[in-house]
Write a protein that holds these residues in place. Structure first.
Motif, PDB file in Angstrom:
ATOM      1  N   GLY A 201       0.793  -1.366  -0.068  1.00  0.00           N
ATOM      2  CA  GLY A 201      -0.088   0.164  -0.083  1.00  0.00           C
ATOM      3  C   GLY A 201       0.953   1.213  -0.007  1.00  0.00           C
ATOM      4  O   GLY A 201       0.319   2.415  -0.431  1.00  0.00           O
ATOM      5  N   GLY A 202       1.980   1.041   0.797  1.00  0.00           N
ATOM      6  CA  GLY A 202       2.965   2.232   0.634  1.00  0.00           C
ATOM      7  C   GLY A 202       4.035   2.523  -0.360  1.00  0.00           C
ATOM      8  O   GLY A 202       4.657   3.420  -0.533  1.00  0.00           O
ATOM      9  N   ASP A 203       3.994   1.369  -1.163  1.00  0.00           N
ATOM     10  CA  ASP A 203       4.859   1.432  -2.346  1.00  0.00           C
ATOM     11  C   ASP A 203       4.449   0.914  -3.715  1.00  0.00           C
ATOM     12  O   ASP A 203       4.256  -0.312  -3.928  1.00  0.00           O
ATOM     13  CB  ASP A 203       6.229   0.562  -2.075  1.00  0.00           C
ATOM     14  CG  ASP A 203       7.244   0.438  -3.043  1.00  0.00           C
ATOM     15  OD1 ASP A 203       7.273   1.598  -3.639  1.00  0.00           O
ATOM     16  OD2 ASP A 203       8.026  -0.307  -2.916  1.00  0.00           O
ATOM     17  N   LEU A 204       4.109   1.769  -4.608  1.00  0.00           N
ATOM     18  CA  LEU A 204       3.560   1.521  -5.836  1.00  0.00           C
ATOM     19  C   LEU A 204       4.528   1.813  -7.034  1.00  0.00           C
ATOM     20  O   LEU A 204       4.125   2.128  -8.261  1.00  0.00           O
ATOM     21  CB  LEU A 204       2.169   2.367  -6.013  1.00  0.00           C
ATOM     22  CG  LEU A 204       1.076   1.836  -5.196  1.00  0.00           C
ATOM     23  CD1 LEU A 204      -0.192   2.695  -5.192  1.00  0.00           C
ATOM     24  CD2 LEU A 204       0.819   0.400  -5.451  1.00  0.00           C
ATOM     25  N   LYS A 205       5.898   1.984  -6.673  1.00  0.00           N
ATOM     26  CA  LYS A 205       6.795   2.452  -7.450  1.00  0.00           C
ATOM     27  C   LYS A 205       7.301   1.223  -8.259  1.00  0.00           C
ATOM     28  O   LYS A 205       8.063   1.593  -9.322  1.00  0.00           O
ATOM     29  CB  LYS A 205       7.919   3.134  -6.918  1.00  0.00           C
ATOM     30  CG  LYS A 205       7.526   4.426  -5.995  1.00  0.00           C
ATOM     31  CD  LYS A 205       8.730   5.229  -5.639  1.00  0.00           C
ATOM     32  CE  LYS A 205       8.287   6.604  -4.882  1.00  0.00           C
ATOM     33  NZ  LYS A 205       9.421   7.009  -4.093  1.00  0.00           N
ATOM     34  N   GLN A 206       6.957  -0.103  -8.147  1.00  0.00           N
ATOM     35  CA  GLN A 206       7.650  -1.070  -8.890  1.00  0.00           C
ATOM     36  C   GLN A 206       6.986  -1.248 -10.240  1.00  0.00           C
ATOM     37  O   GLN A 206       5.579  -0.888 -10.314  1.00  0.00           O
ATOM     38  CB  GLN A 206       7.158  -2.394  -8.021  1.00  0.00           C
ATOM     39  CG  GLN A 206       7.992  -2.287  -6.612  1.00  0.00           C
ATOM     40  CD  GLN A 206       9.612  -2.713  -6.998  1.00  0.00           C
ATOM     41  OE1 GLN A 206       9.877  -3.242  -8.025  1.00  0.00           O
ATOM     42  NE2 GLN A 206      10.162  -2.435  -5.730  1.00  0.00           N
ATOM     43  N   ARG A 207       7.594  -1.428 -11.250  1.00  0.00           N
ATOM     44  CA  ARG A 207       7.344  -1.530 -12.578  1.00  0.00           C
ATOM     45  C   ARG A 207       7.989  -2.930 -13.137  1.00  0.00           C
ATOM     46  O   ARG A 207       8.975  -3.252 -13.013  1.00  0.00           O
ATOM     47  CB  ARG A 207       7.479  -0.331 -13.457  1.00  0.00           C
ATOM     48  CG  ARG A 207       6.726   0.852 -13.086  1.00  0.00           C
ATOM     49  CD  ARG A 207       5.119   0.967 -13.193  1.00  0.00           C
ATOM     50  NE  ARG A 207       4.556   2.113 -12.570  1.00  0.00           N
ATOM     51  CZ  ARG A 207       4.058   2.326 -11.336  1.00  0.00           C
ATOM     52  NH1 ARG A 207       4.525   1.458 -10.449  1.00  0.00           N
ATOM     53  NH2 ARG A 207       3.487   3.437 -11.184  1.00  0.00           N
ATOM     54  N   ILE A 208       7.265  -3.256 -14.187  1.00  0.00           N
ATOM     55  CA  ILE A 208       7.827  -4.331 -14.960  1.00  0.00           C
ATOM     56  C   ILE A 208       8.655  -3.870 -16.018  1.00  0.00           C
ATOM     57  O   ILE A 208       9.865  -4.620 -16.304  1.00  0.00           O
ATOM     58  CB  ILE A 208       6.561  -5.182 -15.680  1.00  0.00           C
ATOM     59  CG1 ILE A 208       5.420  -5.633 -14.840  1.00  0.00           C
ATOM     60  CG2 ILE A 208       7.213  -6.506 -16.646  1.00  0.00           C
ATOM     61  CD1 ILE A 208       4.188  -6.401 -15.334  1.00  0.00           C
ATOM     62  N   GLN A 209       8.626  -2.775 -16.727  1.00  0.00           N
ATOM     63  CA  GLN A 209       9.365  -2.175 -17.788  1.00  0.00           C
ATOM     64  C   GLN A 209       9.805  -3.476 -18.709  1.00  0.00           C
ATOM     65  O   GLN A 209      10.838  -3.697 -19.086  1.00  0.00           O
ATOM     66  CB  GLN A 209      10.680  -1.812 -16.866  1.00  0.00           C
ATOM     67  CG  GLN A 209      10.312  -0.569 -16.211  1.00  0.00           C
ATOM     68  CD  GLN A 209      11.689  -0.092 -15.320  1.00  0.00           C
ATOM     69  OE1 GLN A 209      12.846  -0.880 -15.547  1.00  0.00           O
ATOM     70  NE2 GLN A 209      11.622   1.028 -14.725  1.00  0.00           N
ATOM     71  N   ASP A 225       1.489  -1.951 -16.132  1.00  0.00           N
ATOM     72  CA  ASP A 225       2.436  -0.792 -15.661  1.00  0.00           C
ATOM     73  C   ASP A 225       1.312   0.305 -15.729  1.00  0.00           C
ATOM     74  O   ASP A 225       1.454   1.226 -14.646  1.00  0.00           O
ATOM     75  CB  ASP A 225       3.555  -0.639 -16.595  1.00  0.00           C
ATOM     76  CG  ASP A 225       4.704  -1.599 -16.245  1.00  0.00           C
ATOM     77  OD1 ASP A 225       4.526  -2.046 -15.139  1.00  0.00           O
ATOM     78  OD2 ASP A 225       5.732  -1.649 -17.018  1.00  0.00           O
ATOM     79  N   ALA A 226       0.588   0.596 -16.767  1.00  0.00           N
ATOM     80  CA  ALA A 226      -0.291   1.486 -16.870  1.00  0.00           C
ATOM     81  C   ALA A 226      -1.419   1.555 -15.684  1.00  0.00           C
ATOM     82  O   ALA A 226      -1.568   2.782 -15.044  1.00  0.00           O
ATOM     83  CB  ALA A 226      -1.259   1.625 -18.124  1.00  0.00           C
ATOM     84  N   MET A 227      -1.661   0.344 -15.285  1.00  0.00           N
ATOM     85  CA  MET A 227      -2.634   0.134 -14.244  1.00  0.00           C
ATOM     86  C   MET A 227      -1.957   0.653 -12.763  1.00  0.00           C
ATOM     87  O   MET A 227      -2.507   1.349 -11.957  1.00  0.00           O
ATOM     88  CB  MET A 227      -3.039  -1.250 -14.185  1.00  0.00           C
ATOM     89  CG  MET A 227      -3.994  -1.424 -12.828  1.00  0.00           C
ATOM     90  SD  MET A 227      -4.380  -3.325 -12.519  1.00  0.00           S
ATOM     91  CE  MET A 227      -2.511  -3.829 -12.040  1.00  0.00           C
ATOM     92  N   LEU A 228      -0.528   0.326 -12.686  1.00  0.00           N
ATOM     93  CA  LEU A 228      -0.043   0.656 -11.635  1.00  0.00           C
ATOM     94  C   LEU A 228       0.141   2.215 -11.514  1.00  0.00           C
ATOM     95  O   LEU A 228       0.159   2.865 -10.396  1.00  0.00           O
ATOM     96  CB  LEU A 228       1.440   0.116 -11.453  1.00  0.00           C
ATOM     97  CG  LEU A 228       1.625  -1.613 -11.202  1.00  0.00           C
ATOM     98  CD1 LEU A 228       2.934  -1.986 -11.109  1.00  0.00           C
ATOM     99  CD2 LEU A 228       0.931  -1.704  -9.872  1.00  0.00           C
ATOM    100  N   ASP A 229       0.511   2.890 -12.592  1.00  0.00           N
ATOM    101  CA  ASP A 229       0.641   4.367 -12.653  1.00  0.00           C
ATOM    102  C   ASP A 229      -0.800   5.066 -12.136  1.00  0.00           C
ATOM    103  O   ASP A 229      -0.917   5.832 -11.527  1.00  0.00           O
ATOM    104  CB  ASP A 229       0.823   4.782 -14.093  1.00  0.00           C
ATOM    105  CG  ASP A 229       2.068   4.425 -14.582  1.00  0.00           C
ATOM    106  OD1 ASP A 229       3.103   4.216 -13.667  1.00  0.00           O
ATOM    107  OD2 ASP A 229       2.324   4.289 -15.845  1.00  0.00           O
ATOM    108  N   ARG A 230      -1.892   4.295 -12.836  1.00  0.00           N
ATOM    109  CA  ARG A 230      -3.427   4.889 -12.345  1.00  0.00           C
ATOM    110  C   ARG A 230      -3.401   4.640 -11.019  1.00  0.00           C
ATOM    111  O   ARG A 230      -3.843   5.397 -10.046  1.00  0.00           O
ATOM    112  CB  ARG A 230      -4.258   4.275 -13.169  1.00  0.00           C
ATOM    113  CG  ARG A 230      -4.254   4.656 -14.662  1.00  0.00           C
ATOM    114  CD  ARG A 230      -5.501   4.383 -15.284  1.00  0.00           C
ATOM    115  NE  ARG A 230      -5.761   2.821 -15.238  1.00  0.00           N
ATOM    116  CZ  ARG A 230      -5.390   1.988 -16.104  1.00  0.00           C
ATOM    117  NH1 ARG A 230      -4.744   2.434 -17.295  1.00  0.00           N
ATOM    118  NH2 ARG A 230      -5.522   0.688 -16.115  1.00  0.00           N
TER     119      ARG A 230
END
Length: 464
Positions: A201-209, A225-230
């Motif tokens: 909940g406090g870290d949403l910076k991870q991405r698959i890239q 990745d787009a979902m994580l950005d949103r």
């Protein structure tokens, strides 16, 4: 059920590999059957053509011998081009043998030939025979050309052996290749799984890239990745919203608690109590307005506020709202002008639409200086109803424009907490426009005023 449960327990890569092997095995089986049958048909066709040619050539060397027919050769059993590959029978209509040529010892007993030319198979496909009728000087007979099928059976047997040995080997190699390809194809999904497990909940910076091709897995990774950005944007907005809401609620509560504490600290006159209660009432009103705004925002987010759509005339609706705000504008000597053509019809929730335009007009009057001007216009453009509320206020700096419709966002200086409200008015107006299928935008420059444009679906044009 046990088989289905077992298949569901297998990892996806192994299920893909098994499906790949089953599909490939079926394809190989069908291809092998087709190849075997096609080769068998081709070999038999070639043999039949050879038998026909041999029978026709042998018929040219037949002569009458009394009431019988004989092959003409120095030795009938060595007549060319029969040799040891074919056997030739010369028979009468009843099937009695008149003469023989070729490989006589290997020929089985013959069944009486049918009338006319025919292809026959004798003794369980062990021999192939071609029957050719002929008539020599009034004596009718038949030439039967026979060939052994063992060479063809041997060829087909070797082919079947190679298929039986090569098929499992091909499936084994295919299973290794399929497992490798499945693992390589599903690698981004493994990364997605690890990324999802690492996200908190406090870290949403991870991405698959993902940097591979834009195939199904690539699009899935990009969508993830787009979902994580949103989600990151939404969580940040919600945290800011929660903090701002707590701050806005704490301010009047703190003021209330302070006034109550001061009032209770010592006896006071009736007038002092009345004054204190009135001040407390203002803070309670502020809390009530803020609570109502927060509740409305929550309902707008959930889409549970729209009732049955009302049809209303735009000019009548906006004129009534302008009349409500005209006393406030007259206090500041602000001129409110309207350009509202008759006949434009709007469809939606009347209470929400009144709240929308009331917020925009109140905002325009509030930030327009004394002796300024506020203009409201409406027009139908390309099936849309565009309503613009323009003021002659100080305008908005470009860096603030993208954030104007965020909750609790306030521009510094003129549009501050002292002049403005809690920062929910424009956010509510934006959400009301959105749930009605429209769009709210702003055009502004510093010291040149601001124009808020509402674009809504036009419900038609009526005749008055």
């Amino acid at each position: 059920m046990p088989k289905r449960r077992f298949s569901r327990q297998l990892p996806l890569r192994w299920r893909l590999t098994l499906w790949y092997l089953l599909t490939l095995g079926l394809i190989l089986l069908l291809f092998a059957a087709f190849l075997y049958l096609e080769l068998r048909s081709s070999l038999l066709s070639q043999l039949d053509a050879s038998l026909e040619a041999v029978a026709a050539q042998a018929a040219q060397n037949v002569a009458r011998d009394g009431q019988e027919l004989r092959f003409q050769a120095t030795g009938s059993r060595e007549m060319e081009p029969v040799g040891d590959e074919y056997t030739l029978y010369l028979t009468d209509a009843a099937g009695a043998i008149w003469d023989v040529a070729g490989q006589v010892s290997a020929v089985p007993p013959l069944v009486g030939p049918e009338t006319g030319a025919a292809m026959q198979t004798v003794q369980d496909d062990a021999w192939r025979v071609y029957v050719l009728p002929l008539n020599v000087e009034g004596v009718a007979g038949w030439v039967q050309a026979i060939a052994d099928l063992d060479p063809i059976s041997d060829t087909l047997g070797r082919l079947a052996t190679l298929m039986l040995l090569g098929g499992p080997l091909a499936l084994l190699l295919a299973s290794l290749g399929g497992a490798f390809l499945a693992r390589r194809a599903l690698a981004p999904i493994d990364r997605m799984t690890r990324t999802a497990q690492a996200i908190g909940g406090g870290d949403l910076k991870q991405r698959i890239q993902y940097d591979g091709p834009a195939d199904e897995v690539g699009r899935l990774a990009q969508t993830f990745d787009a979902m994580l950005d949103r989600l990151q944007t939404a969580f940040a907005r919600e945290r800011r919203f929660t903090g701002d809401a707590a701050h806005e609620l704490r301010t009047p509560l703190t003021a209330l608690k302070g006034r109550i504490g001061v009032t209770l600290s010592q006896p006071r006159s009736t007038d002092d109590y009345v004054t204190t209660l009135r001040e407390m009432e203002e803070q309670v009103d502020r809390l009530a307005r803020l609570s109502n705004d927060l509740l409305l925002m929550a309902r707008l987010d959930q889409g549970r506020v729209l009732r049955d759509a009302d049809r209303m005339d735009v000019a009548d609706l906006l004129s009534a709202i302008v009349d409500q705000l005209r006393p406030l504008a007259e206090e500041k000597s602000i001129t409110v002008t309207q350009a509202l053509p008759d006949g434009l019809v709007l469809e939606g929730d009347m209470d929400l639409l009144i709240r929308l335009f009331l917020n925009l007009l109140d905002n325009a009057v509030k930030y327009t200086p004394t002796h300024g001007q506020v203009t409201i216009t409406a027009a139908a453009v390309d099936g849309e109803l565009r309503i613009a509320v323009t003021d002659s206020g100080p305008g908005i700096a470009p860096e603030h424009v993208p954030h104007l419709f965020e909750r609790f966002y306030r521009v510094e200086t003129a549009r501050s907490r002292e002049v403005g409200g809690a920062g929910l008015g424009l956010a509510i107006a934006y959400e009301i426009t959105r749930v009605h299928g429209g769009q709210l935008s702003v055009e502004s420059r510093l010291n040149q005023g601001a124009s808020f444009i509402v674009s809504l679906p036009c419900a038609g044009i009526s005749e008055k």
